[in-house]
Write an enzyme that holds these catalytic residues in place. Structure first.
Site, PDB file in Angstrom:
ATOM      1  N   ARG A   1       0.865  -1.188   0.000  1.00  0.00           N
ATOM      2  CA  ARG A   1       0.000   0.000   0.000  1.00  0.00           C
ATOM      3  C   ARG A   1       0.897   1.232   0.000  1.00  0.00           C
ATOM      4  O   ARG A   1       1.491   1.570   1.020  1.00  0.00           O
ATOM      5  CB  ARG A   1      -0.875  -0.021   1.268  1.00  0.00           C
ATOM      6  CG  ARG A   1      -2.035   0.958   1.237  1.00  0.00           C
ATOM      7  CD  ARG A   1      -2.606   1.146   2.633  1.00  0.00           C
ATOM      8  NE  ARG A   1      -1.760   2.015   3.422  1.00  0.00           N
ATOM      9  CZ  ARG A   1      -1.673   1.997   4.752  1.00  0.00           C
ATOM     10  NH1 ARG A   1      -2.384   1.152   5.459  1.00  0.00           N
ATOM     11  NH2 ARG A   1      -0.870   2.842   5.391  1.00  0.00           N
TER      12      ARG A   1
ATOM     13  N   HIS B   1      -3.560   4.698   4.653  1.00  0.00           N
ATOM     14  CA  HIS B   1      -4.681   3.742   4.664  1.00  0.00           C
ATOM     15  C   HIS B   1      -5.890   4.364   3.957  1.00  0.00           C
ATOM     16  O   HIS B   1      -6.478   3.781   3.060  1.00  0.00           O
ATOM     17  CB  HIS B   1      -5.033   3.361   6.108  1.00  0.00           C
ATOM     18  CG  HIS B   1      -6.314   2.603   6.213  1.00  0.00           C
ATOM     19  ND1 HIS B   1      -6.477   1.336   5.691  1.00  0.00           N
ATOM     20  CD2 HIS B   1      -7.519   2.945   6.739  1.00  0.00           C
ATOM     21  CE1 HIS B   1      -7.724   0.928   5.911  1.00  0.00           C
ATOM     22  NE2 HIS B   1      -8.367   1.889   6.535  1.00  0.00           N
TER      23      HIS B   1
ATOM     24  N   TYR C   1       3.768   6.014  11.294  1.00  0.00           N
ATOM     25  CA  TYR C   1       4.121   4.638  11.685  1.00  0.00           C
ATOM     26  C   TYR C   1       4.994   3.894  10.663  1.00  0.00           C
ATOM     27  O   TYR C   1       5.242   2.714  10.801  1.00  0.00           O
ATOM     28  CB  TYR C   1       2.848   3.828  12.004  1.00  0.00           C
ATOM     29  CG  TYR C   1       1.783   3.827  10.913  1.00  0.00           C
ATOM     30  CD1 TYR C   1       1.871   2.960   9.831  1.00  0.00           C
ATOM     31  CD2 TYR C   1       0.693   4.697  10.977  1.00  0.00           C
ATOM     32  CE1 TYR C   1       0.900   2.949   8.841  1.00  0.00           C
ATOM     33  CE2 TYR C   1      -0.279   4.698   9.988  1.00  0.00           C
ATOM     34  CZ  TYR C   1      -0.179   3.822   8.922  1.00  0.00           C
ATOM     35  OH  TYR C   1      -1.136   3.814   7.938  1.00  0.00           O
TER      36      TYR C   1
END
Ligand SMILES: Cc1ncc(C[n+]2csc(CCOP(=O)(O)OP(=O)(O)O)c2C)c(N)n1
Length: 352
Positions: A249, A253, A262
């Protein structure tokens, strides 16, 4: 357990020609077109979201080969049961670009799939649709139809009970389902290593006596050839399978997330080298006469297609706000009626 990853097209655009038997030049260009379309549609949607012209969006960037490669082997009689990060697959199957803008723009009419397409609406409840996929496959089997069901979900879905129930049931009753996991390495901010102790997700198939297949999800040829093989096997022998597509990805998100909190930029640089579109471009340039002039023409054409879809989306008459309250109850409960009346009053649609 050691599974070997299926790869046909490497990062430099080199390919084992014997392994792409059945993929015509026309199909290669179709794949390339669809992957670029998904990316351009996606980038436009992200920019519309930032301008307040689109709702929350889950970016498909980086997963275009997985999306397109898994959809193209399906026949008109087959079902596609997606999660939500699959619009590249939806476009490959004929869903209009405008409808996906409507969907991500928060308009429920965008979730309506045309009657001639066997596609279920996006499933936001992680893993829940895997159960539906098995149900649809069982119905087809009982009716003696030759249709296959392809479900797609993320690595996060493998931590849900529904995933295990679906695999187990499909194995015991031999439901013609091809379970595809797009392992993009993240379930929001949770890395895949924190979801499982197994080295791969594909090996989980063994617990249900199913075959598990590990595929380079950024290699559109490998995805297409693998999915095609198992879709046809499911059609002929009613055998389910678990296919893990290893991809990444590249974006957040969703537009409500900030992945820089993160993960490091270094990992993105690593995956940029494996970019699915660049990889196919290199191969087509080396072997099928692709050129920068052709590339420019294609991108211009696809950009026009995307811009037209944006216009169509923005020209759709908005639903009146009370629509939100309809379709749930046959007889509306008093407290919902009361809320609807309040919305009517405050939105200037006339009082109670
Ligand atoms: C049952 C359930 N639990 C939690 C959520 C909240 N949620 C939305 S997306 C997501 C992560 C999904 O990760 P994955 O399945 O890997 O798919 P990806 O978003 O990476 O495509 C979660 C936990 C949800 N939608 N459904």
């Amino acid at each position: 357990m050691k599974l070997k990853m299926v790869q046909i097209l490497d990062e430099k655009g080199n390919c084992d020609e014997k392994a792409i038997d059945g993929i015509s030049e026309e199909l290669m260009f179709k794949m390339y077109r669809l992957m670029n379309l998904a990316r351009l549609w996606n980038d436009k949607a992200l920019s519309l979201q930032r301008q307040g012209r689109m709702g929350t969006l889950a970016s498909v960037r980086g997963q275009e080969a997985s999306n397109v490669g898994m959809a193209l082997p399906l026949q008109p009689e087959d079902w596609f049961v997606p999660a939500f990060r699959e619009y590249g697959a939806l476009f490959a199957l004929g869903v209009p670009l405008k409808d996906q803008y409507l969907y991500w723009g928060g308009d429920e009419r965008g979730a309506r799939i045309a009657d001639d397409l066997k596609i279920t609406p996006a499933c936001i409840t992680i893993g829940a649709h895997l159960i539906h996929a098995v149900g649809i496959a069982m119905a087809a089997k009982i009716r003696g139809e030759k249709s296959v069901v392809l479900s797609s979900s993320g690595d996060g879905s493998t931590s849900q009970g529904d995933f295990h129930e679906a695999l187990n049931f499909s194995a015991v009753y031999e439901a013609p389902v091809v379970f595809v996991i797009q392992n993009n390495h993240w379930a929001i901010s949770l890395p895949v290593e924190k979801q499982t102790k197994t080295k791969t997700l594909a090996e989980k198939a063994a617990a249900y006596a199913l075959e598990g297949v590990l595929v380079d999800g950024n290699d559109v040829f490998a995805v297409y050839q693998t999915v095609r093989k198992y879709v046809e096997r499911a059609r002929e022998k009613s055998q389910p399978v678990l296919i893990e597509l290893v991809t990444y990805r590249m974006g957040d998100h969703t537009t409500a997330d900030d992945a820089s909190r993160y993960r490091t930029p270094e990992i993105i640089k690593e995956w940029e080298k494996k970019d699915p579109i660049e990889r196919l471009k290199k191969y087509l340039t080396k072997n099928h006469g692709w050129s920068e002039a052709k590339e420019k023409k294609l991108i211009e054409e696809l950009t026009r297609e995307v811009e037209t879809a944006v216009k169509e989306y923005e020209n759709v008459e908005p639903l009146e706000p009370t629509h939100l309250f309809r379709h749930m109850y046959h007889e509306m409960p008093w407290h919902i009626s009361e809320q609807m009346a309040e919305v009517k009053e405050f939105s200037g649609l006339g009082g109670k």
